[in-house]
Design an enzyme around this catalytic site. Structure first.
Site, PDB file in Angstrom:
ATOM      1  N   ASP A  34       0.854  -1.187   0.000  1.00 20.51           N
ATOM      2  CA  ASP A  34       0.000   0.000   0.000  1.00 20.51           C
ATOM      3  C   ASP A  34       0.896   1.245   0.000  1.00 20.51           C
ATOM      4  O   ASP A  34       1.881   1.315   0.724  1.00 20.51           O
ATOM      5  CB  ASP A  34      -0.905  -0.017   1.241  1.00 20.51           C
ATOM      6  CG  ASP A  34      -2.030   1.000   1.149  1.00 20.51           C
ATOM      7  OD1 ASP A  34      -3.199   0.579   1.138  1.00 20.51           O
ATOM      8  OD2 ASP A  34      -1.751   2.225   1.095  1.00 20.51           O
ATOM      9  N   ILE A  35       0.506   2.226  -0.828  1.00 19.56           N
ATOM     10  CA  ILE A  35       1.311   3.440  -0.981  1.00 19.56           C
ATOM     11  C   ILE A  35       1.172   4.368   0.237  1.00 19.56           C
ATOM     12  O   ILE A  35       2.006   5.242   0.458  1.00 19.56           O
ATOM     13  CB  ILE A  35       0.909   4.169  -2.292  1.00 19.56           C
ATOM     14  CG1 ILE A  35       2.045   5.003  -2.843  1.00 19.56           C
ATOM     15  CG2 ILE A  35      -0.328   5.009  -2.103  1.00 19.56           C
ATOM     16  CD1 ILE A  35       1.752   5.560  -4.230  1.00 19.56           C
ATOM     17  N   ASN A  94     -13.124  -3.117   2.472  1.00 23.65           N
ATOM     18  CA  ASN A  94     -14.203  -2.129   2.497  1.00 23.65           C
ATOM     19  C   ASN A  94     -15.045  -2.208   1.225  1.00 23.65           C
ATOM     20  O   ASN A  94     -14.504  -2.386   0.134  1.00 23.65           O
ATOM     21  CB  ASN A  94     -13.615  -0.721   2.620  1.00 23.65           C
ATOM     22  CG  ASN A  94     -12.790  -0.543   3.884  1.00 23.65           C
ATOM     23  OD1 ASN A  94     -13.121  -1.113   4.919  1.00 23.65           O
ATOM     24  ND2 ASN A  94     -11.725   0.231   3.808  1.00 23.65           N
ATOM     25  N   GLN A 101     -14.547   2.813   1.465  1.00 22.21           N
ATOM     26  CA  GLN A 101     -13.819   2.378   0.269  1.00 22.21           C
ATOM     27  C   GLN A 101     -13.509   3.596  -0.590  1.00 22.21           C
ATOM     28  O   GLN A 101     -14.400   4.390  -0.905  1.00 22.21           O
ATOM     29  CB  GLN A 101     -14.653   1.379  -0.546  1.00 22.21           C
ATOM     30  CG  GLN A 101     -13.907   0.828  -1.763  1.00 22.21           C
ATOM     31  CD  GLN A 101     -14.749  -0.189  -2.552  1.00 22.21           C
ATOM     32  OE1 GLN A 101     -15.965  -0.252  -2.381  1.00 22.21           O
ATOM     33  NE2 GLN A 101     -14.101  -0.953  -3.406  1.00 22.21           N
ATOM     34  N   VAL A 102     -12.237   3.745  -0.952  1.00 23.83           N
ATOM     35  CA  VAL A 102     -11.817   4.867  -1.800  1.00 23.83           C
ATOM     36  C   VAL A 102     -11.586   4.391  -3.230  1.00 23.83           C
ATOM     37  O   VAL A 102     -12.003   5.038  -4.183  1.00 23.83           O
ATOM     38  CB  VAL A 102     -10.532   5.522  -1.226  1.00 23.83           C
ATOM     39  CG1 VAL A 102     -10.006   6.593  -2.177  1.00 23.83           C
ATOM     40  CG2 VAL A 102     -10.820   6.128   0.146  1.00 23.83           C
ATOM     41  N   HIS A 107     -10.375  -4.872  -2.970  1.00 23.34           N
ATOM     42  CA  HIS A 107      -9.029  -5.111  -2.447  1.00 23.34           C
ATOM     43  C   HIS A 107      -9.111  -5.535  -0.987  1.00 23.34           C
ATOM     44  O   HIS A 107      -9.932  -5.047  -0.231  1.00 23.34           O
ATOM     45  CB  HIS A 107      -8.135  -3.877  -2.602  1.00 23.34           C
ATOM     46  CG  HIS A 107      -8.761  -2.598  -2.132  1.00 23.34           C
ATOM     47  ND1 HIS A 107      -9.683  -1.901  -2.882  1.00 23.34           N
ATOM     48  CD2 HIS A 107      -8.608  -1.899  -0.990  1.00 23.34           C
ATOM     49  CE1 HIS A 107     -10.069  -0.818  -2.225  1.00 23.34           C
ATOM     50  NE2 HIS A 107      -9.443  -0.800  -1.064  1.00 23.34           N
TER      51      HIS A 107
HETATM   52  P1  AMP Z   1      -9.770   1.746   0.608  1.00 21.17           P
HETATM   53  O1  AMP Z   1     -10.036   2.914   1.514  1.00 21.17           O
HETATM   54  O2  AMP Z   1     -10.135   0.439   1.256  1.00 21.17           O
HETATM   55  O3  AMP Z   1     -10.396   1.926  -0.746  1.00 21.17           O
HETATM   56  O4  AMP Z   1      -8.204   1.704   0.427  1.00 21.17           O
HETATM   57  C1  AMP Z   1      -7.530   2.086  -0.739  1.00 21.17           C
HETATM   58  C2  AMP Z   1      -6.060   1.915  -0.471  1.00 21.17           C
HETATM   59  O5  AMP Z   1      -5.361   1.985  -1.704  1.00 21.17           O
HETATM   60  C3  AMP Z   1      -5.452   3.009   0.428  1.00 21.17           C
HETATM   61  O6  AMP Z   1      -4.888   2.390   1.580  1.00 21.17           O
HETATM   62  C4  AMP Z   1      -4.395   3.667  -0.447  1.00 21.17           C
HETATM   63  O7  AMP Z   1      -3.236   4.026   0.262  1.00 21.17           O
HETATM   64  C5  AMP Z   1      -4.112   2.574  -1.470  1.00 21.17           C
HETATM   65  N1  AMP Z   1      -3.616   3.052  -2.762  1.00 21.17           N
HETATM   66  C6  AMP Z   1      -4.197   3.966  -3.575  1.00 21.17           C
HETATM   67  N2  AMP Z   1      -3.459   4.128  -4.696  1.00 21.17           N
HETATM   68  C7  AMP Z   1      -2.402   3.292  -4.583  1.00 21.17           C
HETATM   69  C8  AMP Z   1      -1.282   2.997  -5.410  1.00 21.17           C
HETATM   70  N3  AMP Z   1      -1.076   3.599  -6.594  1.00 21.17           N
HETATM   71  N4  AMP Z   1      -0.376   2.084  -4.986  1.00 21.17           N
HETATM   72  C9  AMP Z   1      -0.548   1.460  -3.800  1.00 21.17           C
HETATM   73  N5  AMP Z   1      -1.597   1.679  -2.980  1.00 21.17           N
HETATM   74  C10 AMP Z   1      -2.510   2.595  -3.351  1.00 21.17           C
END
Ligand code: AMP
Length: 150
Positions: A34-35, A94, A101-102, A107
Site C-alpha cells: 500500500d502506498i 471495504n 472504500q476509496v 481489495h
Molecule cells: P480503501 O479505503 O479500502 O479503498 O483503500 C484504498 C487503499 O489503496 C489506500 O490504503 C491507499 O493508500 C491505497 N492506494 C491507492 N493508490 C495506490 C497505489 N497507486 N499504490 C498502492 N496503494 C494505493
C-alpha cells in the site's frame, strides 16, 4: 479474456501501466505494498477482475485472494519474532464509499498489528436495541430465507 477496466487505477497497476511494489502474483490475483501504509508491511491483494464490491467478483477469483493474503501475512511476520509469536494482523475489505472504500476495485488490506499505536484501530457502536432477542430472531429468520434463495 481480460476482466480489467481501462480507467481503473488498480487495473492499471495489474497491467504495469502504473508502478507498484509488487509482492506476488497469480493468474487471478495481484499483491503489492500500500502506498499509504498504516503499518510496516501494509499490503493490498486484489483480484484480476474489476469490480467494486465483493459480490461483484466471481467465486473463483475470491477463492484465490485469501490464500495470497495468507502468504503475505506469513511473510510480514517473519521479521518480528518468528512464526510462533506472531503479534497479529487485520484483514480489512471495504465495500462502498459509506464503508470507507476509496478505490472502487475490490481489495483486501493486510495490515500487520505489532503494537497499539500503529495499524488498524477498530471500534464500533453497539446500540442496545440491536441486541433485542425478538429483533434478532426475526432478522435471523428473514436472512436465512433470503440466503436460501441466492
Ligand atoms: P480503501 O479505503 O479500502 O479503498 O483503500 C484504498 C487503499 O489503496 C489506500 O490504503 C491507499 O493508500 C491505497 N492506494 C491507492 N493508490 C495506490 C497505489 N497507486 N499504490 C498502492 N496503494 C494505493
Amino acid at each position: 479474456m481480460s476482466h480489467l477496466s481501462a480507467n481503473c487505477i488498480f487495473c492499471k497497476i495489474i497491467r504495469g501501466e502504473i508502478p507498484s511494489l509488487k509482492l506476488a502474483e497469480s493468474a487471478k490475483s495481484y499483491a503489492f505494498l500500500d502506498i499509504g501504509p498504516t503499518a510496516k508491511g501494509h499490503a493490498l491483494v486484489i483480484p484480476k477482475y474489476c469490480g467494486e464490491k465483493l459480490h461483484d467478483i466471481p467465486d473463483e477469483y475470491l477463492a484465490d485472494l485469501l490464500p495470497m493474503a495468507k502468504k503475505i501475512a506469513l511473510a510480514s511476520q517473519l521479521d518480528v519474532k518468528g512464526l510462533d509469536s506472531t503479534p497479529g494482523y487485520n484483514i480489512l475489505q471495504n465495500n462502498g464509499r459509506i464503508a470507507h472504500q476509496v478505490v472502487p476495485h475490490v481489495h483486501v488490506h493486510l495490515i500487520p498489528k505489532r503494537d497499539e499505536e500503529t495499524g488498524l484501530q477498530v471500534g464500533w457502536p453497539q446500540p442496545a436495541d440491536a441486541a433485542d432477542k425478538d429483533q434478532l430472531a426475526s432478522l435471523h429468520k428473514d436472512l436465512v430465507e433470503r440466503i436460501s434463495k441466492l
